[in-house]
Design a protein around this motif. Structure first.
Motif, PDB file in Angstrom:
ATOM      1  N   VAL A  53      29.709  75.875  47.626  1.00  0.00           N
ATOM      2  CA  VAL A  53      30.679  76.936  47.329  1.00  0.00           C
ATOM      3  C   VAL A  53      32.031  76.517  47.875  1.00  0.00           C
ATOM      4  CG1 VAL A  53      29.008  78.849  47.335  1.00  0.00           C
ATOM      5  CG2 VAL A  53      30.115  78.198  49.465  1.00  0.00           C
ATOM      6  N   ASN A  54      33.088  76.913  47.162  1.00  0.00           N
ATOM      7  CA  ASN A  54      34.381  76.733  47.795  1.00  0.00           C
ATOM      8  C   ASN A  54      34.657  77.971  48.638  1.00  0.00           C
ATOM      9  OD1 ASN A  54      34.650  77.551  44.972  1.00  0.00           O
ATOM     10  ND2 ASN A  54      36.823  77.710  45.394  1.00  0.00           N
ATOM     11  N   PHE A  55      35.490  77.802  49.659  1.00  0.00           N
ATOM     12  CA  PHE A  55      35.642  78.845  50.668  1.00  0.00           C
ATOM     13  C   PHE A  55      37.025  78.778  51.292  1.00  0.00           C
ATOM     14  CE2 PHE A  55      34.711  75.118  53.073  1.00  0.00           C
ATOM     15  CZ  PHE A  55      35.287  75.294  54.323  1.00  0.00           C
ATOM     16  N   VAL A  56      37.352  79.820  52.029  1.00  0.00           N
ATOM     17  CA  VAL A  56      38.537  79.835  52.886  1.00  0.00           C
ATOM     18  C   VAL A  56      38.119  80.413  54.235  1.00  0.00           C
ATOM     19  CG1 VAL A  56      40.212  80.043  51.008  1.00  0.00           C
ATOM     20  CG2 VAL A  56      39.299  82.101  52.066  1.00  0.00           C
ATOM     21  N   LEU A  57      38.839  80.013  55.259  1.00  0.00           N
ATOM     22  CA  LEU A  57      38.676  80.640  56.571  1.00  0.00           C
ATOM     23  C   LEU A  57      39.720  81.738  56.672  1.00  0.00           C
ATOM     24  CD1 LEU A  57      38.237  77.682  59.093  1.00  0.00           C
ATOM     25  CD2 LEU A  57      36.514  79.262  58.274  1.00  0.00           C
ATOM     26  N   ASP A  58      39.302  82.943  57.064  1.00  0.00           N
ATOM     27  CA  ASP A  58      40.299  83.985  57.242  1.00  0.00           C
ATOM     28  C   ASP A  58      40.926  83.853  58.625  1.00  0.00           C
ATOM     29  OD1 ASP A  58      38.661  85.250  59.107  1.00  0.00           O
ATOM     30  OD2 ASP A  58      38.204  86.960  57.832  1.00  0.00           O
ATOM     31  N   SER A  59      41.919  84.673  58.898  1.00  0.00           N
ATOM     32  CA  SER A  59      42.663  84.558  60.154  1.00  0.00           C
ATOM     33  C   SER A  59      41.794  84.799  61.384  1.00  0.00           C
ATOM     34  CB  SER A  59      43.851  85.523  60.148  1.00  0.00           C
ATOM     35  OG  SER A  59      43.388  86.854  59.987  1.00  0.00           O
TER      36      SER A  59
ATOM     37  N   ASP B  18      36.429  83.879  60.212  1.00  0.00           N
ATOM     38  CA  ASP B  18      35.280  84.113  59.351  1.00  0.00           C
ATOM     39  C   ASP B  18      35.418  83.296  58.066  1.00  0.00           C
ATOM     40  OD1 ASP B  18      34.167  85.939  61.134  1.00  0.00           O
ATOM     41  OD2 ASP B  18      35.071  87.665  60.144  1.00  0.00           O
ATOM     42  N   ILE B  19      34.292  82.980  57.461  1.00  0.00           N
ATOM     43  CA  ILE B  19      34.248  82.211  56.223  1.00  0.00           C
ATOM     44  C   ILE B  19      34.154  83.186  55.058  1.00  0.00           C
ATOM     45  CG2 ILE B  19      32.860  80.574  54.892  1.00  0.00           C
ATOM     46  CD1 ILE B  19      31.933  79.506  57.722  1.00  0.00           C
ATOM     47  N   VAL B  20      34.990  83.003  54.051  1.00  0.00           N
ATOM     48  CA  VAL B  20      34.994  83.871  52.877  1.00  0.00           C
ATOM     49  C   VAL B  20      34.707  83.032  51.644  1.00  0.00           C
ATOM     50  CG1 VAL B  20      36.357  85.439  51.448  1.00  0.00           C
ATOM     51  CG2 VAL B  20      36.623  85.478  53.945  1.00  0.00           C
ATOM     52  N   VAL B  21      33.707  83.451  50.869  1.00  0.00           N
ATOM     53  CA  VAL B  21      33.368  82.770  49.623  1.00  0.00           C
ATOM     54  C   VAL B  21      33.495  83.750  48.474  1.00  0.00           C
ATOM     55  CG1 VAL B  21      31.860  81.073  50.723  1.00  0.00           C
ATOM     56  CG2 VAL B  21      30.890  83.172  49.856  1.00  0.00           C
TER      57      VAL B  21
ATOM     58  N   LYS C 226      26.119  86.668  59.619  1.00  0.00           N
ATOM     59  CA  LYS C 226      25.666  87.581  58.571  1.00  0.00           C
ATOM     60  C   LYS C 226      26.654  87.586  57.414  1.00  0.00           C
ATOM     61  CE  LYS C 226      22.867  90.666  61.301  1.00  0.00           C
ATOM     62  NZ  LYS C 226      22.643  92.028  61.760  1.00  0.00           N
ATOM     63  N   ALA C 227      26.108  87.551  56.203  1.00  0.00           N
ATOM     64  CA  ALA C 227      26.925  87.639  54.989  1.00  0.00           C
ATOM     65  C   ALA C 227      27.094  89.101  54.625  1.00  0.00           C
ATOM     66  CB  ALA C 227      26.256  86.895  53.844  1.00  0.00           C
ATOM     67  N   GLU C 228      28.349  89.501  54.418  1.00  0.00           N
ATOM     68  CA  GLU C 228      28.644  90.887  54.063  1.00  0.00           C
ATOM     69  C   GLU C 228      29.596  90.920  52.880  1.00  0.00           C
ATOM     70  OE1 GLU C 228      30.597  92.206  57.584  1.00  0.00           O
ATOM     71  OE2 GLU C 228      28.756  92.294  58.765  1.00  0.00           O
ATOM     72  N   PRO C 229      29.354  91.807  51.919  1.00  0.00           N
ATOM     73  CA  PRO C 229      30.314  91.931  50.819  1.00  0.00           C
ATOM     74  C   PRO C 229      31.637  92.495  51.330  1.00  0.00           C
ATOM     75  CG  PRO C 229      28.532  93.538  50.599  1.00  0.00           C
ATOM     76  CD  PRO C 229      28.218  92.708  51.778  1.00  0.00           C
ATOM     77  N   ILE C 230      32.725  92.021  50.764  1.00  0.00           N
ATOM     78  CA  ILE C 230      34.057  92.548  51.083  1.00  0.00           C
ATOM     79  C   ILE C 230      34.384  93.598  50.033  1.00  0.00           C
ATOM     80  CG2 ILE C 230      36.504  91.993  51.286  1.00  0.00           C
ATOM     81  CD1 ILE C 230      35.635  89.189  52.210  1.00  0.00           C
ATOM     82  N   VAL C 231      34.711  94.800  50.468  1.00  0.00           N
ATOM     83  CA  VAL C 231      34.957  95.893  49.519  1.00  0.00           C
ATOM     84  C   VAL C 231      36.322  96.552  49.703  1.00  0.00           C
ATOM     85  CG1 VAL C 231      32.509  96.369  49.149  1.00  0.00           C
ATOM     86  CG2 VAL C 231      33.727  97.556  50.982  1.00  0.00           C
ATOM     87  N   GLY C 232      37.037  96.269  50.773  1.00  0.00           N
ATOM     88  CA  GLY C 232      38.349  96.879  51.004  1.00  0.00           C
ATOM     89  C   GLY C 232      39.362  96.398  49.988  1.00  0.00           C
ATOM     90  N   ILE C 233      40.032  97.327  49.328  1.00  0.00           N
ATOM     91  CA  ILE C 233      40.935  96.984  48.223  1.00  0.00           C
ATOM     92  C   ILE C 233      42.079  96.075  48.666  1.00  0.00           C
ATOM     93  CG2 ILE C 233      42.356  99.070  48.410  1.00  0.00           C
ATOM     94  CD1 ILE C 233      41.319  97.311  45.146  1.00  0.00           C
ATOM     95  N   ASN C 234      42.684  96.324  49.820  1.00  0.00           N
ATOM     96  CA  ASN C 234      43.794  95.481  50.270  1.00  0.00           C
ATOM     97  C   ASN C 234      43.329  94.049  50.511  1.00  0.00           C
ATOM     98  OD1 ASN C 234      45.560  97.633  50.122  1.00  0.00           O
ATOM     99  ND2 ASN C 234      45.362  98.133  52.284  1.00  0.00           N
ATOM    100  N   GLU C 235      42.181  93.901  51.121  1.00  0.00           N
ATOM    101  CA  GLU C 235      41.649  92.566  51.380  1.00  0.00           C
ATOM    102  C   GLU C 235      41.251  91.872  50.072  1.00  0.00           C
ATOM    103  OE1 GLU C 235      38.888  90.374  54.675  1.00  0.00           O
ATOM    104  OE2 GLU C 235      38.476  92.474  54.254  1.00  0.00           O
ATOM    105  N   LEU C 236      40.678  92.631  49.141  1.00  0.00           N
ATOM    106  CA  LEU C 236      40.304  92.049  47.852  1.00  0.00           C
ATOM    107  C   LEU C 236      41.525  91.546  47.091  1.00  0.00           C
ATOM    108  CD1 LEU C 236      37.543  94.548  46.717  1.00  0.00           C
ATOM    109  CD2 LEU C 236      37.220  92.148  47.345  1.00  0.00           C
ATOM    110  N   VAL C 237      42.609  92.314  47.121  1.00  0.00           N
ATOM    111  CA  VAL C 237      43.837  91.899  46.440  1.00  0.00           C
ATOM    112  C   VAL C 237      44.373  90.618  47.062  1.00  0.00           C
ATOM    113  CG1 VAL C 237      46.260  92.513  46.046  1.00  0.00           C
ATOM    114  CG2 VAL C 237      44.463  94.193  45.613  1.00  0.00           C
TER     115      VAL C 237
ATOM    116  N   ARG D 140      31.900  87.745  53.079  1.00  0.00           N
ATOM    117  CA  ARG D 140      32.393  87.282  54.374  1.00  0.00           C
ATOM    118  C   ARG D 140      31.192  86.872  55.215  1.00  0.00           C
ATOM    119  NH1 ARG D 140      36.765  88.286  56.663  1.00  0.00           N
ATOM    120  NH2 ARG D 140      37.202  90.204  55.524  1.00  0.00           N
ATOM    121  N   ILE D 141      31.281  85.711  55.813  1.00  0.00           N
ATOM    122  CA  ILE D 141      30.288  85.295  56.797  1.00  0.00           C
ATOM    123  C   ILE D 141      30.941  85.473  58.155  1.00  0.00           C
ATOM    124  CG2 ILE D 141      28.828  83.435  57.653  1.00  0.00           C
ATOM    125  CD1 ILE D 141      29.063  82.239  54.764  1.00  0.00           C
TER     126      ILE D 141
END
Length: 137
Positions: free
Chosen positions: A37-43, A46-49, A87-98, A118-119
């Protein structure tokens, strides 16, 4: 002479942030599964895919997963590997999703990739195999 040594947390984060692709390790139908998977590290580190809304990865919610990224040079027999567990968690916050939908975070795989996971890294470790112990650039 090659040297094998553990990496500090700071070195692990630096090396992870240098790579666009890693491997997500999870359980699918009670069997181990690994997907690139490609990914980014958030500030916060955490790992975001970004994944499809279909398939096994999309179903992950509060499961413990592992994530691995590496760089290996078969000529010099040097490289590094970093493993994160959390733990892998879905990201659902609209500001973060944008923010995450930024074209700079575009997935490599074709097709719909509307779900973000988010991991939350709980364990981070790595190993470096290098000539004389120097950190790769």
């Amino acid at each position: 002479m090659n040297e094998l040594r553990p990496l500090s947390s700071e070195e692990c984060v630096t090396l992870l942030s240098s790579k666009p692709v890693g491997r997500l390790v999870f359980t699918e139908d009670a069997m181990p599964a690994i997907r690139p998977v490609n990914f980014v590290l958030d500030s916060g580190g955490d790992i975001v895919v970004r994944v499809s809304s279909q398939g096994a990865i999309a179903k992950l919610s509060s499961e413990v997963v592992a994530f691995e990224a590496d760089e290996i040079d078969p000529v010099t027999h040097t490289g590094w590997s970093v493993v994160a567990v959390g733990k892998a968690e879905p990201i659902v916050g609209i500001n973060e999703l944008v923010e995450l939908a930024d074209p700079a975070h575009r997935p490599w795989a074709p097709g719909e990739r509307a779900r973000f996971l988010r991991i939350r890294v709980e364990l981070l470790s790595g190993r470096l195999l290098t000539l004389g112990g120097a950190l790769p650039r």
